[in-house]
Design a protein around this motif. Sequence first.
Motif, PDB file in Angstrom:
ATOM      1  N   PRO A   1     -16.585 -17.456  16.664  1.00 17.46           N
ATOM      2  CA  PRO A   1     -16.406 -17.037  15.455  1.00 17.46           C
ATOM      3  C   PRO A   1     -14.995 -16.322  15.079  1.00 17.46           C
ATOM      4  N   ALA A   2     -14.439 -15.575  16.281  1.00 19.32           N
ATOM      5  CA  ALA A   2     -13.348 -15.028  16.193  1.00 19.32           C
ATOM      6  C   ALA A   2     -12.261 -16.264  15.671  1.00 19.32           C
ATOM      7  N   GLU A   3     -12.027 -17.068  16.568  1.00 15.90           N
ATOM      8  CA  GLU A   3     -11.126 -18.231  16.582  1.00 15.90           C
ATOM      9  C   GLU A   3     -11.363 -18.995  15.026  1.00 15.90           C
ATOM     10  N   ILE A   4     -12.633 -19.177  14.630  1.00 16.41           N
ATOM     11  CA  ILE A   4     -12.707 -19.875  13.474  1.00 16.41           C
ATOM     12  C   ILE A   4     -12.249 -18.993  12.474  1.00 16.41           C
ATOM     13  N   SER A   5     -12.607 -17.670  12.404  1.00 18.90           N
ATOM     14  CA  SER A   5     -12.207 -16.699  11.330  1.00 18.90           C
ATOM     15  C   SER A   5     -10.598 -16.477  11.189  1.00 18.90           C
ATOM     16  N   ASN A   6     -10.069 -16.515  12.374  1.00 20.40           N
ATOM     17  CA  ASN A   6      -8.692 -16.318  12.423  1.00 20.40           C
ATOM     18  C   ASN A   6      -7.803 -17.467  11.874  1.00 20.40           C
ATOM     19  N   ILE A   7      -8.317 -18.494  12.000  1.00 21.59           N
ATOM     20  CA  ILE A   7      -7.484 -20.033  11.497  1.00 21.59           C
ATOM     21  C   ILE A   7      -7.912 -20.154  10.194  1.00 21.59           C
ATOM     22  N   LEU A   8      -9.323 -19.748   9.396  1.00 17.18           N
ATOM     23  CA  LEU A   8      -9.522 -19.898   8.134  1.00 17.18           C
ATOM     24  C   LEU A   8      -8.707 -18.681   7.288  1.00 17.18           C
ATOM     25  N   LYS A   9      -8.456 -17.726   8.228  1.00 18.91           N
ATOM     26  CA  LYS A   9      -7.919 -16.417   7.510  1.00 18.91           C
ATOM     27  C   LYS A   9      -6.274 -16.859   7.227  1.00 18.91           C
ATOM     28  N   THR A  10      -5.888 -17.619   8.173  1.00 21.04           N
ATOM     29  CA  THR A  10      -4.406 -17.956   8.159  1.00 21.04           C
ATOM     30  C   THR A  10      -4.331 -19.046   6.813  1.00 21.04           C
ATOM     31  N   ILE A  11      -5.167 -19.964   6.832  1.00 20.82           N
ATOM     32  CA  ILE A  11      -5.134 -20.909   5.816  1.00 20.82           C
ATOM     33  C   ILE A  11      -5.047 -20.168   4.394  1.00 20.82           C
ATOM     34  N   SER A  12      -6.031 -19.213   4.397  1.00 13.96           N
ATOM     35  CA  SER A  12      -5.977 -18.486   2.986  1.00 13.96           C
ATOM     36  C   SER A  12      -4.938 -17.680   2.746  1.00 13.96           C
ATOM     37  N   ALA A  13      -4.228 -17.132   3.760  1.00 14.85           N
ATOM     38  CA  ALA A  13      -2.930 -16.191   3.523  1.00 14.85           C
ATOM     39  C   ALA A  13      -1.727 -17.211   3.204  1.00 14.85           C
TER      40      ALA A  13
END
Length: 251
Positions: A27-39
Motif C-alpha cells: 500500500p505504501a508503494e502504491i500510494s507513493n506512486i499515485l501521489k506522484t502522478i497526482s502531484a
Amino acid sequence: MPKEKEIPLKIEVFRPGEDLDFILHSPAEISNILKTISARNTRSAIYFEQRKSFFLTLLLAVNEEGVWIDPAARSLDNQRLLESDEIVFVSSHNGTKVQFVANDARLIPYTERKALFVPLPEKLLRLQRRDFFRLPANPQRPLKCVIHPERNPLHIKHEVNVMDISIGGLSLVCPEKELRFFPGNIYPNCEINLPEIGTLTATLEVKNTFEIPGRNGKNNRRAGCVFVKPDRETTLPLQRYVSQMQCQRTN
C-alpha cells in the motif's frame, strides 16, 4: 525537471499469471506512486464499458482511503462508466506504465465540484521495461556486480562497477585488461548487492561492448548486458530497487 518520456496510454494485456513480475502489492508503494502522478498532473486515461470506451483524465488526490479522479466532461460518459463492471486506470510514473483495475467507482463531491472516487487499489501494475527507463548508478551508493568468469572455478571472481540498471539489464564497466567482455558472453551466478533490498543472483549475457577512456589514461571497457530468462527472484527485487531510487530522485 526534464520532460518525462511520453508513454502510450493503452491497456497492457497479459495472459493469466503473466503479469506477476510487474505487480506491486505494498500500500505504501502504491500510494507513493499515485501521489506522484497526482502531484505532477500526469496525463492519464480511464477505460470502461468492457474496455471499449475511454477518456483522458487527471488524478486529483490520493490518500490511504482511496483515489479521486477527474470525471469526464460529458455526463453521459460518467454514467456509462459508473454502470460498467470495471474500470481500468492507465498512466505513467518516471517513464514506466502504471495501471490498475477498479470495480466500485462512485461520483462524489470534491471541493467545489464532483470527482470519481475508487478505493486505493490492492495491486498496481508497474511495467518497467529497459527501453522506457534506465536508472544511472547512485555515486553515493555505487553498485557492484560480482562476476565469475566463464570456464573458471567459482572462487575466481571479479567485482565490476554498475553504470546503470533496469529490470531488463545493466551496463558494466571495468579496466580493459581486468575482464574482457565480448558480445555473446554469458556469466551465470552474478551477484549484485542492492542497498536496502538484498543480494540479487542472476545470469547475464553481454549484448554490446565499447571502449571508454579512463582518467588515468588507460582504457576501460563498457558492456551492455541483459538478464537471461529472469524469474521473479530477479525481477521483483529489481523493480523495488528501481522504484525506490526513482522516488528518492524526485522527492
